[in-house]
Design a protein around this motif. Sequence first.
Motif, PDB file in Angstrom:
ATOM      1  N   LYS A  66      -4.912  -5.048  -3.741  1.00  7.20           N
ATOM      2  CA  LYS A  66      -5.829  -3.872  -4.304  1.00  7.20           C
ATOM      3  C   LYS A  66      -6.985  -4.743  -5.117  1.00  7.20           C
ATOM      4  O   LYS A  66      -6.616  -4.636  -6.148  1.00  7.20           O
ATOM      5  N   ASP A 113       1.749   2.799  -4.244  1.00  7.02           N
ATOM      6  CA  ASP A 113       1.081   2.497  -4.708  1.00  7.02           C
ATOM      7  C   ASP A 113       1.229   3.562  -5.907  1.00  7.02           C
ATOM      8  O   ASP A 113       0.337   4.865  -5.198  1.00  7.02           O
ATOM      9  N   PRO A 149       0.700  -1.236   0.425  1.00 13.63           N
ATOM     10  CA  PRO A 149       0.310  -0.053  -0.055  1.00 13.63           C
ATOM     11  C   PRO A 149       0.461   1.513  -0.069  1.00 13.63           C
ATOM     12  O   PRO A 149       0.851   2.220  -0.557  1.00 13.63           O
ATOM     13  N   HIS A 196      -2.612   5.458  -6.597  1.00 12.22           N
ATOM     14  CA  HIS A 196      -3.348   6.525  -5.544  1.00 12.22           C
ATOM     15  C   HIS A 196      -3.822   7.170  -5.656  1.00 12.22           C
ATOM     16  O   HIS A 196      -3.220   7.892  -5.858  1.00 12.22           O
TER      17      HIS A 196
END
Length: 287
Positions: A115, A74, A71, A77
Amino acid sequence: MKQKLKLGASTWLWESPFNTESVTLFPKIKALGYDLVEIPVEDPKLVDGQEVKKALIDSGLEVSVCGAFGPSKDLTHDDVKVHQQCFDYLEQCFDLCNLLGAQFLAGPMYSAVGKARMVSQDQRKREWELAVSNLYKVCNMADEKGLSIALEPLNRFESDMVNTANDVMRLVNDINHRSAKVLLDGFHMTIEESNIRQAINTVGDKLVHLQVSENHRGIPGTGLTPWHQFKEGLQDINYQGAVVIESFTPEIKELAAAVCIWKHMADSQDEFASKGLEFLMNTFNNQ
């Protein structure tokens, strides 16, 4: 495939995260008969590149390098600060590739692993465009260092963006940069593709790396994978890259949980590596 394929093993088969002390695995990997070791870089700060380079030379192993994208790394994002964290990480990985003699950095760097969501088409389009524009920047970074990137499709449980050979070729074509290449992973392919040989042909000369295990992540040759389709597909495109076993040990709890490895797939990880190599040699190099 007139010449023999180089066969490799990922250090993830034994441990995680890779660090400078992990080079103690290299002599074993070489003694088992492998040509190449794959280094997954989870945290570049844990890796003394000069020590790793020396250990590679001492062992006589070639190397491939792959990234790990959680995360905090990313490129799709909402926060551009997260994009920058990924760029900084990739810069360190590219430097390590140059130092060790790897020609590309591999992995699913278009988004964070895990994701996998049901989102609107508008959001999906926005994230795709973010991936394309940011990966174009990544390709420029790689190109400046004489490197390529090898983008990896993941199965639907690990990504909602790139799952198949068709998906990754759409991404590569949209990026439209000479440094954008492809890595295929047989584990994900046995979930997502309808024909392995056709998928390899779809990628064609963009394919620079192949990872394999069984459809259940176990020793190659012990499951349902149509290995003849791999061999035929690689012959079709005159593949010159390596074939690397990538699986994991349940002894490393954090990584095992992330990839859902709940049980041992062999009596030992050394046995996994040995039997897997024997099968790959018989499949690709001894016929």
